[in-house]
Design an enzyme around this catalytic site. Structure first.
Site, short mmCIF file in Angstrom:
data_model
loop_
_atom_site.label_atom_id
_atom_site.label_comp_id
_atom_site.label_asym_id
_atom_site.label_seq_id
_atom_site.Cartn_x
_atom_site.Cartn_y
_atom_site.Cartn_z
N HIS A 107 28.96 41.46 34.30
CA HIS A 107 30.16 40.98 34.97
C HIS A 107 29.80 40.28 36.28
O HIS A 107 28.69 40.41 36.80
CB HIS A 107 31.11 42.15 35.24
N GLU B 165 30.79 40.78 39.43
CA GLU B 165 30.46 41.66 40.55
C GLU B 165 29.01 42.16 40.43
O GLU B 165 28.27 42.22 41.43
CB GLU B 165 31.41 42.87 40.58
N CYS C 73 31.90 48.32 37.29
CA CYS C 73 31.65 47.53 38.51
C CYS C 73 32.07 48.32 39.76
O CYS C 73 31.44 48.19 40.82
CB CYS C 73 32.40 46.21 38.44
#
Length: 367
Positions: free
Chosen positions: A59, A61, A94
């Site tokens: 992802h 992040e 995350c």
């Protein structure tokens, strides 16, 4: 007179705009996951940024944190375009990584609607001593995630239509190309930005299109191909059949033709039998549900006059692109699309001419 607080809000908006732009850039290219942008800032200096990787993982992040100088992450501020995930998948949540990195403050632009994460990040982050400002510039994020929200709510692909016509509104000219090279490049870009492409055997037999992406450097990013072919009439020597072992290709059919079926299977085509609707066409909703199950969230339709008209009547399109050439075909033209344009104007609230260099061609987007 602006205050220190007002000035900081303006700065926060700039960084969030950067995160939103990063998200916007990769829409359609992140597999089953939404395209997210992330920017990390400390002392008004960008120390890292990230985007959702192709095919969805890692992802944004995660990428931003891994790219940063670890010594600078403590007490930094993160700006992210969508609520960070809180669930375990192929990677850790995350939110866990944000807390572990000792990030002090987090802005996110819009709540996720995935039930595993929706409105859970704030609680988890606050417990981890992270200050959260949620739904910051949410009105801008909503536009970016329109297609993702549609996917999640309806469990169907976001369907984008495309058709080209002459100046006098004909879509066919003896199987020849109507638009110029610049319009064709944009068409290839659309193919790249969508995970699947839907067409018909009639269209394939007429122009023998390859339906692939042929932009330099993106040749291996062609979408999966889905062909509607009720009676298995596709020419077994067509480019689509020839390339079926290179590009995953599915044909939706209903009527059995044993010899043709054997030839197509041998070529690498996947055959999918679909029931007939009341209007004698193959059931489009069965087709769309099958396509979604194959991981296709963004579907481009390049099927010509008949398919376009049928899907417009059934309100299937979420968005549409009309390419208009500067050439008049007059008596050489076939399939006038005046009725299609009338339907587009009726079906969509927003119509805009896209300001891109197409020489004398015109590109209109309907949303």
């Amino acid at each position: 007179m602006s205050t220190k607080k007002d000035n900081q809000k303006k700065i926060d908006k700039v960084y969030m705009e950067l995160a939103l732009n990063l998200a916007r850039e990769n829409v359609g290219l992140t597999g089953p996951n939404p395209s997210v942008g992330c920017v990390i800032v400390k002392n008004n200096e960008i120390i890292s940024f990230g985007q959702t990787s192709f095919n969805g993982r890692p992802h944004a992040e995660h990428n931003a944190i891994l790219s940063a100088n670890k010594s600078k992450l403590k007490d930094s501020t993160m700006y992210v375009s969508l609520e960070p995930c809180t669930h375990f998948g192929k990677t850790d949540p995350c939110t866990d990584l944000i807390i572990k990195s000792k990030i002090k403050k987090l802005f996110y632009a819009h709540d996720d609607i995935d039930y595993r994460t929706s409105k859970r990040a704030e609680i988890k982050l606050i417990k981890g001593q992270v200050k959260v400002i949620k739904n910051f510039l949410s009105h801008k994020a909503k536009k970016i995630y329109k297609s993702y929200f549609y996917n999640k709510k309806n469990n169907l692909p976001y369907v984008i239509g495309k058709i080209a016509c002459s100046k006098d509104l004909f879509s066919t000219h003896q199987g020849k190309i109507i638009t110029n090279e610049y319009s064709r490049s944009v068409t290839h870009l659309l193919r790249y930005k969508n995970q699947g492409i839907l067409s018909t055997s009639k269209s394939s037999n007429s122009d023998n299109s390859r339906l692939d992406c042929r932009l330099n450097g993106l040749n291996n990013k062609s979408p999966k191909i889905f062909i509607i072919d009720k009676n298995l009439n596709i020419n077994h020597k067509s480019n689509i059949v020839k390339n079926a072992k290179k590009i995953k290709t599915f044909i939706f059919y209903n009527k059995e033709k044993k010899i043709k079926k054997k030839l197509l299977l041998k070529s690498g085509i996947k055959l999918v039998k679909i029931r007939i609707s009341n209007d004698t066409y193959l059931n489009i909703f069965d087709i769309l549900m099958f396509i979604k199950k194959k991981g296709i969230n963004y579907l481009l339709v390049e099927g010509g006059h008949t398919l376009t008209k049928n899907l417009l009547n059934k309100k299937i399109f979420n968005e549409f692109f009309l390419f208009k050439s500067n050439i008049k075909l007059l008596k050489r033209g076939k399939n006038n699309i005046s009725s299609i344009i009338a339907s587009l104007n009726k079906s969509f609230k927003h119509k805009s001419k896209i300001n891109t260099f197409l020489d004398k061609d015109i590109l209109i987007n309907y949303k």
